[in-house]
Design a protein around this motif. Structure first.
Motif, PDB file in Angstrom:
ATOM      1  N   VAL A 153      38.102  34.462  29.694  1.00  0.00           N
ATOM      2  CA  VAL A 153      36.952  34.117  30.546  1.00  0.00           C
ATOM      3  C   VAL A 153      36.444  35.324  31.323  1.00  0.00           C
ATOM      4  N   THR A 154      37.342  36.024  32.009  1.00  0.00           N
ATOM      5  CA  THR A 154      36.970  37.159  32.849  1.00  0.00           C
ATOM      6  C   THR A 154      36.385  38.279  31.989  1.00  0.00           C
ATOM      7  N   THR A 155      35.327  38.920  32.497  1.00  0.00           N
ATOM      8  CA  THR A 155      34.677  40.031  31.791  1.00  0.00           C
ATOM      9  C   THR A 155      34.816  41.312  32.618  1.00  0.00           C
ATOM     10  N   PRO A 156      34.675  42.479  31.999  1.00  0.00           N
ATOM     11  CA  PRO A 156      34.761  43.733  32.755  1.00  0.00           C
ATOM     12  C   PRO A 156      33.681  43.833  33.834  1.00  0.00           C
ATOM     13  N   GLU A 157      32.524  43.243  33.592  1.00  0.00           N
ATOM     14  CA  GLU A 157      31.420  43.311  34.549  1.00  0.00           C
ATOM     15  C   GLU A 157      31.740  42.573  35.852  1.00  0.00           C
ATOM     16  N   SER A 158      32.680  41.647  35.814  1.00  0.00           N
ATOM     17  CA  SER A 158      33.022  40.875  37.014  1.00  0.00           C
ATOM     18  C   SER A 158      34.026  41.601  37.916  1.00  0.00           C
ATOM     19  N   LEU A 159      34.565  42.729  37.473  1.00  0.00           N
ATOM     20  CA  LEU A 159      35.575  43.452  38.253  1.00  0.00           C
ATOM     21  C   LEU A 159      34.937  44.266  39.374  1.00  0.00           C
ATOM     22  N   ASP A 160      35.655  44.393  40.473  1.00  0.00           N
ATOM     23  CA  ASP A 160      35.237  45.219  41.599  1.00  0.00           C
ATOM     24  C   ASP A 160      35.511  46.676  41.230  1.00  0.00           C
ATOM     25  N   LYS A 161      34.467  47.430  40.986  1.00  0.00           N
ATOM     26  CA  LYS A 161      34.594  48.824  40.533  1.00  0.00           C
ATOM     27  C   LYS A 161      35.209  49.740  41.593  1.00  0.00           C
ATOM     28  N   SER A 162      35.221  49.307  42.857  1.00  0.00           N
ATOM     29  CA  SER A 162      35.854  50.126  43.888  1.00  0.00           C
ATOM     30  C   SER A 162      37.377  49.979  43.868  1.00  0.00           C
ATOM     31  N   VAL A 163      37.883  48.961  43.173  1.00  0.00           N
ATOM     32  CA  VAL A 163      39.315  48.709  43.090  1.00  0.00           C
ATOM     33  C   VAL A 163      39.881  49.147  41.741  1.00  0.00           C
ATOM     34  N   PHE A 164      39.133  48.921  40.668  1.00  0.00           N
ATOM     35  CA  PHE A 164      39.613  49.184  39.312  1.00  0.00           C
ATOM     36  C   PHE A 164      39.054  50.488  38.754  1.00  0.00           C
ATOM     37  N   GLU A 165      39.907  51.161  37.991  1.00  0.00           N
ATOM     38  CA  GLU A 165      39.519  52.383  37.291  1.00  0.00           C
ATOM     39  C   GLU A 165      39.709  52.142  35.793  1.00  0.00           C
ATOM     40  N   GLU A 166      38.742  52.558  34.991  1.00  0.00           N
ATOM     41  CA  GLU A 166      38.824  52.336  33.548  1.00  0.00           C
ATOM     42  C   GLU A 166      39.570  53.475  32.863  1.00  0.00           C
ATOM     43  N   ASP A 167      40.469  53.123  31.931  1.00  0.00           N
ATOM     44  CA  ASP A 167      41.204  54.084  31.119  1.00  0.00           C
ATOM     45  C   ASP A 167      40.754  53.967  29.672  1.00  0.00           C
ATOM     46  N   GLN A 168      40.725  55.091  28.990  1.00  0.00           N
ATOM     47  CA  GLN A 168      40.401  55.093  27.563  1.00  0.00           C
ATOM     48  C   GLN A 168      41.623  54.622  26.776  1.00  0.00           C
ATOM     49  N   VAL A 169      41.415  53.821  25.749  1.00  0.00           N
ATOM     50  CA  VAL A 169      42.511  53.310  24.929  1.00  0.00           C
ATOM     51  C   VAL A 169      42.395  53.916  23.534  1.00  0.00           C
ATOM     52  N   TYR A 170      43.526  54.456  23.057  1.00  0.00           N
ATOM     53  CA  TYR A 170      43.569  55.085  21.734  1.00  0.00           C
ATOM     54  C   TYR A 170      44.520  54.322  20.819  1.00  0.00           C
ATOM     55  N   ALA A 171      44.326  54.509  19.527  1.00  0.00           N
ATOM     56  CA  ALA A 171      45.245  53.917  18.548  1.00  0.00           C
ATOM     57  C   ALA A 171      46.614  54.565  18.747  1.00  0.00           C
TER      58      ALA A 171
END
Length: 194
Positions: free
Chosen positions: A31-49
């Motif tokens: 249900v939860t989407t990335p757009e719903s996250l508080d960007k001041s709390v969460f940091e995005e990491d790149q995911v590799y194979a």
């Protein structure tokens, strides 16, 4: 007669089965989407194979928060993984406060077999002991994992974490590296341990 009416009104709300696991707090699997996250709390990491440094897992986005408060409980090392913009795994430290709240809501989990792995050749006296309990609701599985002993780097490790995920999507994304924490307990059995 009044007791019969009272029982008839209360019985549908009184269940012996604990509520089904669907996520953690406001973060719901599927249900939860990335757009719903508080960007001041969460940091995005790149995911590799797994095993690569350049092959990006384009369907997966990973967000991490070192600390946040959820329903009055401090949650540390929270990571949320999304597959095609839908939340499919939640992982965090399983503090005593979180454990109390989780068990109060979902009941005791099913105890899983304890595994002993000799990871450090220098310290055979203290193998890595992995134990846990599991809650399953349809496709979603939650696992509390406790790890104690010497890891592959011969460092003493003592951690407890909670992992909640969609088993179907985890199978689809198993080629991607989401960090040192395993998705589910059965991954530990297959040798994919921290």
């Amino acid at each position: 007669m009044n007791y019969l009416l009272l029982c008839w009104l209360i019985l549908p709300h009184w269940r012996s089965d604990p509520p089904k696991v669907s996520g953690l707090g406001k973060y719901a699997i599927g249900v939860t989407t990335p757009e719903s996250l508080d960007k001041s709390v969460f940091e995005e990491d790149q995911v590799y194979a797994k095993g690569t440094l350049a092959l990006v897992c384009s369907h997966i986005r990973l967000f991490k928060a070192p600390m946040l408060e959820m329903d009055g409980i401090r949650i540390s090392n929270l990571s949320l993984a999304f597959y095609d913009s839908k939340l499919f795994t939640i992982a965090c430290d399983y503090s005593p406060a979180l454990k109390n709240a989780f068990v109060a809501k979902h009941g005791q989990g099913e105890l899983l077999s304890t595994i002993s792995l000799s990871q450090c050749l220098k310290r055979q006296d203290k193998p890595l002991i992995i134990a846990g309990e599991s809650w399953t609701s349809v496709d979603i599985q939650a696992v509390a994992v406790q790890v104690e002993g010497y890891n592959v780097d011969c460092r003493l490790e003592k951690t407890v974490w909670l992992i909640i995920g969609s088993q179907r999507v985890i199978a689809l994304s198993s080629y991607c590296d989401l960090g040192k924490r395993p998705y589910l307990y059965d991954r530990l059995v297959d040798g994919q341990h921290p």
